[in-house]
Design a protein around this motif. Structure first.
Motif, PDB file in Angstrom:
ATOM      1  N   HIS B 193       0.824  -1.209   0.000  1.00  0.00           N
ATOM      2  CA  HIS B 193       0.000   0.000   0.000  1.00  0.00           C
ATOM      3  C   HIS B 193       0.856   1.256   0.000  1.00  0.00           C
ATOM      4  CE1 HIS B 193      -3.812  -2.144   0.823  1.00  0.00           C
ATOM      5  NE2 HIS B 193      -4.308  -1.070   0.282  1.00  0.00           N
ATOM      6  N   ILE B 194       1.958   1.223   0.739  1.00  0.00           N
ATOM      7  CA  ILE B 194       2.828   2.400   0.792  1.00  0.00           C
ATOM      8  C   ILE B 194       3.449   2.658  -0.577  1.00  0.00           C
ATOM      9  CG2 ILE B 194       4.995   3.246   1.767  1.00  0.00           C
ATOM     10  CD1 ILE B 194       4.098   1.603   4.351  1.00  0.00           C
ATOM     11  N   LEU B 195       3.966   1.588  -1.185  1.00  0.00           N
ATOM     12  CA  LEU B 195       4.567   1.722  -2.518  1.00  0.00           C
ATOM     13  C   LEU B 195       3.554   2.283  -3.505  1.00  0.00           C
ATOM     14  CD1 LEU B 195       6.722   1.133  -4.661  1.00  0.00           C
ATOM     15  CD2 LEU B 195       5.943  -1.237  -4.721  1.00  0.00           C
ATOM     16  N   GLY B 196       2.370   1.684  -3.538  1.00  0.00           N
ATOM     17  CA  GLY B 196       1.361   2.119  -4.500  1.00  0.00           C
ATOM     18  C   GLY B 196       0.862   3.526  -4.210  1.00  0.00           C
ATOM     19  N   GLY B 197       0.749   3.875  -2.929  1.00  0.00           N
ATOM     20  CA  GLY B 197       0.301   5.221  -2.571  1.00  0.00           C
ATOM     21  C   GLY B 197       1.290   6.274  -3.041  1.00  0.00           C
ATOM     22  N   CYS B 198       2.587   6.025  -2.826  1.00  0.00           N
ATOM     23  CA  CYS B 198       3.611   6.978  -3.272  1.00  0.00           C
ATOM     24  C   CYS B 198       3.596   7.094  -4.793  1.00  0.00           C
ATOM     25  CB  CYS B 198       4.995   6.538  -2.796  1.00  0.00           C
ATOM     26  SG  CYS B 198       5.245   6.780  -1.033  1.00  0.00           S
TER      27      CYS B 198
END
Lengths: 304, 304, 304, 304, 304
Positions: B193-198
């Protein structure tokens, strides 16, 4: 934090506790002197056809009010989030201890667990206020974790690690199945979120340029304002000018204060009292006695 | 990011660090020259009955301020979300390592795990700033994952895949039951989720038309403003006009800067320092020494 | 979606890409003609004591700006949520494939899984843009699911059902324990949320009355405005009137455009490019080659 | 709910569907008559030195616009949340049925499950609109649950209880392990959140005092406005006054309408159509045929 | 809480229920007297060239309206969050009881569980309103938990502990596997969040300085306003001045009232009725009869 005493609307007009007046008093006085200067210099000033009228200041004032509204929103959101994180700290630690009791873990183990949970809250407070937690930790940490935690530059995170190790040991000793271990470990993840969330608020302010821009525009606006008002208001200029300046300066000053909710200013969070509440709650749940005394606001209704 | 030094309110009026003044200085000078032109041309300009009055500009100014408030909200929300994602990166990676330690996984395996976690943060930084992560990755990745990750056009996602494989192997070797595996895998989902959010923030700007519309209206407003003010203010026109323009242009410029929080402008996120913090935290938890040095702001209080 | 090229602030003043100007050009021309009519008819118009002054229009303009700010907020929130849902689609599908790889499921099975995941994204795109997915699905779906999915009036939901069946079969064949099955099934629930969330945005617009009320008031405001400005501004009326109208009409028009973020207007989401990104990511993770080509913006910086 | 047909910007100016005009027509006529009265009585009225000027009304108008913006935000947030809850209803019920199919539960059991899920949606609709669900439930509920659910004063909650019992029986019959049971039970918890969330919106309006205060101030403002405008505008007073009143009254009226999104006014949620969509989706997933017909908007583009 | 009766828009103008008028009546009368004083003293006051004009008050009024909008947002957000927490209380307790029924736990055990759940709601209400829960708890708590809970200074939290113990015993007696235990325990964590969330709202007001600043500026603004209006409005001053003051004072007063949503003022949450609803729901689910009677609003449409 200032505790709000029940009071009449009239008395509140003259209430100084929690007020940001002390912070802006100097600037208000400056503004008053500018206004007096404007009134005195008005005849000369008019002859030079150096005119300032209210119309552009009205436009500017509303624009600044809108941006100040935005800034207050941003600061207040940080204050609210910080309070929620500390609320979650109490919630999660109560949940963890409830789980430990429901699952009938050994009382001795449960007591070290309680001590670690309470120490986590105090260590977090010290980290956020950049004070030294050593004294507290030395007295209250379970003996076996003490040295390791005191040696670490990141005490709160080390305590979380110790909580994880405690949980892992319960599992290895067979007191917790993998399922039950995972159910409690999820609450440790929550503590990890609380720790990281507080660190984020403490280390990343609202972009500095916002403070700069608003600080400057509010200040310059208040300084020039009397010269714009004097044509219409003459001798009333100082009164109205100081009133308008008070509105803008006090909100700008309060936004600045709330931006860092972990400080020790009058409107910041009472971290000491919150840690105290957590300690009382957990020890009461663990049937320890006597319980620590509840922190009370001082004579100025202030709670640190 | 500019680190805010403790300072007096007065000094802040003249603080240039983190200011957006350099970006708008040229436009402010233009505005000043327009104002001078307005003052000079006023007599002619009046004779042609080409009049501009403050009333419509007041309406327009307030409308633009409201829309600018909206734009600042949208930009700031992106900045805050970006910071939260990086905060969650630290939180989740600490949780994963805590779990690995609590479950007493083999130290060698844990070290590759730590290396992969740290590399994930650096690779994400390079991806967001569109720089080449190769040099870092070659030095720090575990030998067996290195070739595969370096060959991939999507390095950060490959590292996440390697973290998943590491976890799967622990399960196959019997070090983790299905339950414990799932408990840790949930944190890998969080990294996803962090990767995709960034990536989302980096690749999808605020709809371009918002920038265009506000950029144009703010600019045209500031250009015409002196001609509207000159009738009332005469020789004070340049001062007031530049002041109002400063307020609008600086907020527009800052909104533009914050919209892409992963850049390297003065108010953007200090991704280098955040990666460094993550690295120190994880290595400290893994009892490695010596720890990397903490990044410090440079002489201009700037942290990249 | 318009891709923002790096550019100088000055060039941006004359940038037409992504602008809503074409949509409002006709209304702006109308407004210009009204302004000219106001200037010409001013002498008669005054004699009939039909006066319009700026004061009530100032009040009205600010009120409309506030309501337009509200409408922009609501539209932009839909745009952001739509983008987040598509971001979560990439995130969740990557997580599912990572889990499939970590758990070492059979490569053949994994390939059908990948094909279904990619097809889900494309089918969702077709559903949201109300185009026919048949051609794509016929070519890319695994043989055994093809007939059933093509026969269904709700293709995307059927693919989700097929993903669930695939997962159920892995469990029945013993490749996944109940625990691991549940861990992956949770991500299918997430896909279900994404599908339902997109459907909600596509089928429920902002209450129609908001559009009506703002459309009418903005339009009537812009039409009457020149008659209010002409007394003060005379020959400058057309310029100022078109400027103010541009500000209001362009923001109203953009709010309308963003309200339906799945369309194909210049500021809508580039669903084709997002599907393409998802396809590249999943195939790269699945070590397939060659990867599809990355969609590039066309000569007008437009990405569909 | 009014379905928005594709249409030209010009036609929309005269579109009455979904408009709140009927609700405020009487008040607008009153306002028009007040304006005419103001124009007629202006000479007397001036002689009595009873003057009203636009300046205080401008201040008041902007203040009211700000508070009305706040009220619209609050009402619209309720509308959006209500729609999200119904979106989640579709999402969660689809997820539950997907799980039932993936786990290959007995088709007969699955059909009762589908019937209960569909009935839950219809019962919720009847509860929110305070209509009697008996007729529908008698025809569609599985025989064994019928009597119990019909006897209960809280039908929707009873259906949820029946869904829980169904799930518990699957577990007791060995069709579901504890793990799989828990995975599905989590979605029942989600249904519980949807039920409770809808009940909350339906039973707790925005504090009544907000409606009162805004209703009164908007009304009084519109009534006094013509008397303030007449000095400047003379014969244009009725036009401008009705225009300003339209803007304020229509937004106040719409905010009132959206506050209770479960009603049957033109801008409320089309609960019938949403239930119909849920029924079609679930029956299609369960391979039943023929599917119910899709609700279509009536001749006035209205969908109930 | 005031229950909103269906009513005509005209009658609502004179509706006093739920109004904040009583709280501000004294201040409005003061304002009226100031306005009369302004009208009377106007000739003298002008001769001293003590002039106040509307222009600066217009600027100030809009600025205060913006800040008041911010304050209302903050207060209303607290009201909404408090209502959501109580909504979640009903939701979560229904979920827990549904789980207990689905898993076919022994009816006797289930009844103590129901009694504890209902008592939790009432104890929370007493804690938030700072009243003594003893009488209620003595009558309704299961015998074995009674003494312990009554002895505790933190009754609601003790009941949560008793709920946890009940759950732990079900597990130890073999009625619940670890998996099922964890599934229900997650809902106890949710109760823990509700308890902590309510405590947070009750103990941490909006920073006191916001109240102070707005209270003072609104008050001073309303006091000075008549002197600014009198020049333009003469004999209309009292009417317009009281109208403007009503708008500002009533919103300030309502914001103050909503800030503490657990009080017993007219616009606060009806905690008694909410507890009653929870009790009816749970007892109905548990097939107990007769059910408690539903609380009805009193003759003044007030629900406590």
């Amino acid at each position: 934090m200032i505790v709000r005493p029940p009071q009449h609307w009239f008395r509140r007009l003259f209430d100084w506790r929690g007020s940001v007046l002390p912070n802006i008093l100097f600037r208000l006085s400056l503004n008053f002197m500018m206004a007096v200067a404007a009134v005195i210099s008005f005849p000369w000033y008019e002859r030079l056809s150096l005119r300032l009228t209210t119309a552009p200041f009205s436009l500017l004032g509303v624009a600044i009010a809108i941006f100040l509204g935005f800034r207050n929103n941003a600061s207040y959101a940080r204050f609210v989030e910080a309070r929620q994180l500390w609320g979650n700290l109490l919630i999660t630690e109560r949940s963890l201890l409830r789980q430990a009791k429901s699952l009938a873990l050994a009382p001795a183990a449960r007591q070290s667990f309680t001590a670690l949970l309470v120490a986590f809250a105090w260590a977090l407070k010290h980290q956020l206020r950049q004070t030294a937690p050593r004294e507290y930790l030395e007295r209250h940490l379970p003996a076996r974790d003490r040295a390791e935690i005191l040696a670490s530059p990141l005490a709160a995170n080390r305590i979380l690690l110790a909580l994880g190790r405690w949980l892992g040991e319960q599992r290895q000793q067979g007191a917790l199945s993998d399922m039950l271990y995972t159910g409690m470990d999820r609450n440790l993840d929550e503590l990890s979120h609380i720790l990281g969330g507080c660190e984020r608020i403490a280390t990343t302010p609202i972009p500095f340029a916002y403070s700069l821009i608003l600080h400057r525009t509010v200040y310059l606006f208040c300084t020039l304002l009397p010269f714009a008002l004097v044509e219409d208001l003459r001798y009333m200029t100082p009164l109205v000018s100081v009133f308008i300046s008070y509105t803008f300066l006090s909100l700008e000053s309060l936004a600045e204060e709330l931006e860092d909710p972990f400080g020790t200013a009058a409107n910041d969070l009472p971290l000491d009292a919150l840690c105290n509440t957590i300690e009382i709650n957990l020890k009461e749940m663990d049937d320890q006695s006597p319980l620590p005394e509840k922190h009370q606001p001082d004579a100025h209704f202030n709670l640190t």
